[in-house]
Design an enzyme around this catalytic site. Structure first.
Site, mmCIF file in Angstrom:
data_model
loop_
_atom_site.group_PDB
_atom_site.id
_atom_site.type_symbol
_atom_site.label_atom_id
_atom_site.label_comp_id
_atom_site.label_asym_id
_atom_site.label_seq_id
_atom_site.Cartn_x
_atom_site.Cartn_y
_atom_site.Cartn_z
ATOM 1 N N SER A 119 0.877 -1.181 0.000
ATOM 2 C CA SER A 119 0.000 0.000 0.000
ATOM 3 C C SER A 119 0.905 1.218 0.000
ATOM 4 O O SER A 119 2.079 1.119 0.389
ATOM 5 C CB SER A 119 -0.846 0.003 1.278
ATOM 6 O OG SER A 119 -1.401 1.281 1.527
ATOM 7 N N TYR A 134 -2.082 -0.699 10.312
ATOM 8 C CA TYR A 134 -2.102 -0.896 8.855
ATOM 9 C C TYR A 134 -0.778 -0.437 8.247
ATOM 10 O O TYR A 134 -0.167 -1.146 7.442
ATOM 11 C CB TYR A 134 -3.279 -0.117 8.248
ATOM 12 C CG TYR A 134 -3.454 -0.353 6.766
ATOM 13 C CD1 TYR A 134 -4.078 -1.508 6.287
ATOM 14 C CD2 TYR A 134 -2.997 0.578 5.832
ATOM 15 C CE1 TYR A 134 -4.232 -1.732 4.927
ATOM 16 C CE2 TYR A 134 -3.143 0.366 4.470
ATOM 17 C CZ TYR A 134 -3.771 -0.798 4.027
ATOM 18 O OH TYR A 134 -3.916 -1.017 2.675
#
Ligand code: NAD
Length: 250
Positions: free
Chosen positions: A143, A156
């Site tokens: 990501s 995350y």
């Protein structure tokens, strides 16, 4: 792009979103594709859609957070296709949107377990199959949060930075044994994950406004880069993370 005829691929988290686009794209380029997902019905649905379009696909249940489940799923794929050449480790869960000091250890551990340990367990069980096939290519879906901070996403961001690091180690360790390992770092992509995170907010419009290309990515735009990295056209690329972000890193 070079095709994947005679090659077998697996994609985790391919029941929907980016993973589904990768599975469908690999099948269009003639790979036999195993669609792995926690949601078995979604995995079967993606596989059925591929078969209806003339491709060859199977749906397989997996929980990437559970080593036994990963071992069983990878063995089932290798048995069904008699080989494994390509793997895309895409399964992941989003941020819980909490400030660091308010985050429970349980919530932290769950995100790390699925996103980072899940990628480790997938690599661990895929690599021996790729070695048996004489080599291959792996792509981990990280990501933009693996390259920079995202506010209120400590677990995350840590998990995706971990995926970027793990990609480098796997690439270096297996380069001489014929396996390339790369990562793709998407910025915001219109999928069910984004819709869950955005809820009723104006997040899409705000994110579009700060993206140089002025819009969010489609799953197919992220899939195209992952598939290219898996192809013979990317034969001299390993250990790299490619940002697919509409200019955000710049
Ligand atoms: N959508 C975005 O904006 C975005 C941005 C950057 C990175 N990513 C990453 O891309 C990947 C795919 O995201 P998406 O937006 O397509 O998500 P999504 O929620 O639409 O799809 C994710 C899929 O993974 C599956 N999954 C979840 N936990 C699993 C587990 N334990 N085992 C197996 N499968 C599991 C889900 O059932 C689902 O089908 C994720 O790793 C995500 O972190 C997404």
């Amino acid at each position: 792009m070079s095709g994947f005829a005679g090659k077998a691929a697996l994609v985790t988290g391919a029941g929907r979103g980016i993973g589904r686009a990768i599975a469908c794209g690999l099948a269009r380029l003639d790979a036999d594709v195993a669609v792995l997902d926690l949601d078995q019905a979604a995995a079967e649905q993606t596989a059925a859609a591929i078969r209806e379009s003339g491709g060859n696909a199977i749906g397989v249940h997996v929980d990437v957070a559970d080593e036994q489940s990963v071992a069983i799923a990878v063995a089932a794929v290798a048995k069904a296709f008699e080989r494994l050449d390509v793997a895309v480790n895409n399964a992941g869960i989003p941020s819980t949107g909490e400030d660091l000091a308010e985050m429970s250890a349980q919530s932290w551990e769950h995100v790390l377990r699925v996103n980072l340990t899940g990628t480790f367990l997938s690599l661990k069980h895929e690599i021996p199959e790729l070695l048996r096939a004489g080599g291959g290519a792996i792509v981990n879906i990280a990501s933009n949060g693996g390259l920079r901070a995202i506010p209120q996403a400590p677990a995350y961001v840590a998990s995706k930075h971990g995926v970027v690091g793990l990609t480098k180690v796997a690439a270096v360790d297996y380069a001489r044994r014929g396996i390339r390992v790369n990562a793709v770092a998407p910025a915001i992509t219109r999928t069910a994950m984004f819709d869950r995170v955005a809820g009723d907010t104006d997040m899409a419009a705000r994110q579009e406004a700060i993206t140089p290309l002025g819009r969010l990515a489609t799953p197919e735009e992220v899939a195209a880069v992952a598939i290219w990295l898996c192809s013979a056209d990317a034969s001299y690329i390993t250990g790299t993370t490619v940002s697919v972000d509409g200019g955000r890193q710049a």
